[in-house]
Scaffold this active site. Structure first.
Site, PDB file in Angstrom:
ATOM      1  N   HIS A 173       0.933  -1.167  -0.095  1.00 33.88           N
ATOM      2  CA  HIS A 173       0.100  -0.178   0.051  1.00 33.88           C
ATOM      3  C   HIS A 173       0.836   1.192   0.009  1.00 33.88           C
ATOM      4  O   HIS A 173       0.635   2.267  -0.800  1.00 33.88           O
ATOM      5  CB  HIS A 173      -0.866  -0.095   1.299  1.00 33.88           C
ATOM      6  CG  HIS A 173      -1.918   1.009   1.361  1.00 33.88           C
ATOM      7  ND1 HIS A 173      -1.913   2.114   2.194  1.00 33.88           N
ATOM      8  CD2 HIS A 173      -2.976   1.515   0.544  1.00 33.88           C
ATOM      9  CE1 HIS A 173      -2.713   3.051   2.130  1.00 33.88           C
ATOM     10  NE2 HIS A 173      -3.485   2.527   0.901  1.00 33.88           N
ATOM     11  N   ASP A 174       2.008   1.353   0.875  1.00 34.21           N
ATOM     12  CA  ASP A 174       2.648   2.222   0.779  1.00 34.21           C
ATOM     13  C   ASP A 174       3.403   2.612  -0.331  1.00 34.21           C
ATOM     14  O   ASP A 174       3.298   3.585  -0.963  1.00 34.21           O
ATOM     15  CB  ASP A 174       3.813   2.277   1.917  1.00 34.21           C
ATOM     16  CG  ASP A 174       3.726   2.269   3.209  1.00 34.21           C
ATOM     17  OD1 ASP A 174       2.336   2.719   3.697  1.00 34.21           O
ATOM     18  OD2 ASP A 174       4.064   2.046   3.958  1.00 34.21           O
ATOM     19  N   ASP A 204      -6.347   1.901  -2.016  1.00 38.65           N
ATOM     20  CA  ASP A 204      -6.913   1.437  -0.774  1.00 38.65           C
ATOM     21  C   ASP A 204      -7.495   0.152  -0.923  1.00 38.65           C
ATOM     22  O   ASP A 204      -7.808  -0.478   0.087  1.00 38.65           O
ATOM     23  CB  ASP A 204      -7.556   2.685  -0.472  1.00 38.65           C
ATOM     24  CG  ASP A 204      -6.975   3.998  -0.098  1.00 38.65           C
ATOM     25  OD1 ASP A 204      -5.594   3.925   0.103  1.00 38.65           O
ATOM     26  OD2 ASP A 204      -7.549   4.991   0.117  1.00 38.65           O
TER      27      ASP A 204
END
Length: 146
Positions: free
Chosen positions: A74-75, A120
Site C-alpha cells: 500500500h505504501d 486503498d
C-alpha cells in the site's frame, strides 16, 4: 490570494481543530478506514494503525508477516500515485462503494483519485485475507524493522 481571504481560510481550517482533543484525520485516510471496515468488519480500524513495520506512519525493514506486507505494498502504491501530477494520496478523496464486503471504485474519479482508490481497495482486500497476529501490534520498530 487576498490577505483577508487567507485569514478567513485559516480561521475556518484551524478553529474546528482546536475544538476537539482528537487529531484530525486526512479525508482520504477516513475513506481508507471505511474501506478496511467494509472488508474486515470484525476488527477495529486502530488494530491496523500500529501494526508491524509498515502499517501506520512510515515503514522500513522487512515486513513481519503477510498483513504487514499488505501495508508495504500500500505504501509503495501511494508512492506510485504520487508520480501523477498534483496527486497527494493522503488527502485525495475518491468515489467508491461498499456492498456486502465488496469494494468498487466508481467511474468518474480522475487519474489520481482512481489510483488512490485502487491502492486503498487492494489494501483493504489484502487485510481481509491476511491473518492478524496480536504479537505484531505496537512492536519495537527500532529492534525489529531495520
Amino acid at each position: 490570494m487576498n490577505p483577508a481571504h487567507l485569514l478567513i481560510l485559516a480561521a475556518v481550517c484551524v478553529s474546528p481543530l482546536g475544538a476537539s482533543s482528537n487529531r484530525p484525520m486526512p479525508l482520504n485516510l477516513y475513506q481508507f478506514k471505511n474501506m478496511v471496515q467494509c472488508t474486515v468488519p470484525n476488527r477495529s480500524w486502530w488494530d491496523f494503525a500500529d501494526y508491524g513495520c509498515y502499517c501506520g506512519r512510515g515503514g522500513s525493514g522487512t515486513p513481519v508477516d503477510d498483513l504487514d506486507r499488505c501495508c508495504q505494498v500500500h505504501d509503495n502504491c501511494y508512492g506510485e500515485a504520487e508520480k501523477i501530477s498534483r496527486c497527494w494520496p493522503y488527502f485525495k478523496t475518491y468515489s467508491y462503494e461498499c456492498s456486502q464486503g465488496t469494494l468498487t471504485c466508481k467511474g468518474g474519479n480522475n487519474a489520481c483519485a482512481a489510483a488512490v482508490c485502487d491502492c486503498d481497495r487492494l489494501a483493504a482486500i489484502c487485510f481481509a485475507g491476511a491473518p492478524y497476529n496480536d504479537n505484531n501490534y505496537n512492536i519495537d520498530l527500532k529492534a525489529r524493522c531495520q
